[in-house]
Design a protein around this motif. Structure first.
Motif, short mmCIF file in Angstrom:
data_model
loop_
_atom_site.label_atom_id
_atom_site.label_comp_id
_atom_site.label_asym_id
_atom_site.label_seq_id
_atom_site.Cartn_x
_atom_site.Cartn_y
_atom_site.Cartn_z
N THR A 4 5.50 -0.65 -18.19
CA THR A 4 5.31 0.61 -18.91
C THR A 4 6.50 1.53 -18.72
N GLU A 5 7.01 1.61 -17.51
CA GLU A 5 8.16 2.49 -17.23
C GLU A 5 9.41 1.96 -17.92
N THR A 47 20.00 7.38 -28.84
CA THR A 47 20.96 6.63 -29.67
C THR A 47 20.81 7.03 -31.13
N ASN A 48 19.58 7.18 -31.60
CA ASN A 48 19.35 7.62 -32.99
C ASN A 48 19.95 8.99 -33.23
N ILE A 107 17.63 -4.89 -21.60
CA ILE A 107 17.46 -5.29 -23.00
C ILE A 107 17.82 -6.76 -23.18
N ALA A 108 18.96 -7.17 -22.64
CA ALA A 108 19.40 -8.56 -22.79
C ALA A 108 18.40 -9.52 -22.15
N LEU A 159 13.31 2.58 -22.37
CA LEU A 159 13.92 2.05 -23.58
C LEU A 159 13.67 2.97 -24.78
N ALA A 160 12.47 3.54 -24.87
CA ALA A 160 12.14 4.44 -25.98
C ALA A 160 12.99 5.70 -25.91
N VAL A 161 13.19 6.23 -24.72
CA VAL A 161 14.03 7.43 -24.55
C VAL A 161 15.47 7.11 -24.98
N ARG A 162 15.98 5.96 -24.54
CA ARG A 162 17.35 5.58 -24.90
C ARG A 162 17.48 5.37 -26.40
#
Length: 158
Positions: A124-125, A137-138, A84-85, A130-133
């Motif tokens: 893509t992976e 988190t939500n 992410i960073a 990131l979407a799963v994380r």
């Protein structure tokens, strides 16, 4: 050593579909690092200079809050952290601490960005991960909000 790093990369879902010549390049441009339990891989707020692929062991991801550090994720062998960073060019969003003895491949920022741009399947992976994380988190935030509104802490052992 390079051969064993290539074998490790093959076992990581992020790199499983990558041709051996490219895996060799990834292994060559990354560093094998080791941490003991309790040691910090990266700290929230620090510059994002590398991503880590866990090759052995477990780690906790935590964020600093007014009430203290809060663990938001648990990582295991094969997980990637620190991207992410790099992708957003922001300081580290969390602290990653080895929960057990841990080994990882440290992929420097420039090499990681090059991988994502040259190999669409890796991009893509990374997005999928990131979407799963984000989804987890939500869910975690919703649970915490519900607990706060109930006014009583929830004991996981009960």
């Amino acid at each position: 050593m390079l051969k064993s790093e290539i074998e490790l990369l093959k076992s990581v879902p992020l790199f499983s579909g990558i041709e051996p010549a490219r895996l060799k390049l990834i292994a060559y441009t990354s560093d094998q690092v080791a941490y003991r339990a309790g040691q910090v891989l990266c700290r929230q707020g620090d510059p994002g200079d590398a991503a880590y692929v866990l090759t052995e062991g477990e780690a906790d991801v935590s964020i600093a809050t007014e009430a203290g550090d809060y663990v938001v994720a648990h990582l295991k062998t094969g997980d990637v952290v620190g991207e992410i960073a790099i992708l957003c060019d922001v300081p580290r969003t969390a602290t990653v601490t080895a929960k057990t003895r841990l080994s990882a491949l440290r992929i420097r920022k420039d090499a990681f960005l090059q991988l994502v741009t040259q190999l669409p399947e890796i991009g893509t992976e990374v997005m999928r991960g990131l979407a799963v994380r984000l989804s987890r988190t939500n869910e975690e935030l919703a649970r915490a909000r519900n607990q706060a509104s109930e006014g009583t802490p929830r004991d996981k052992d009960q």
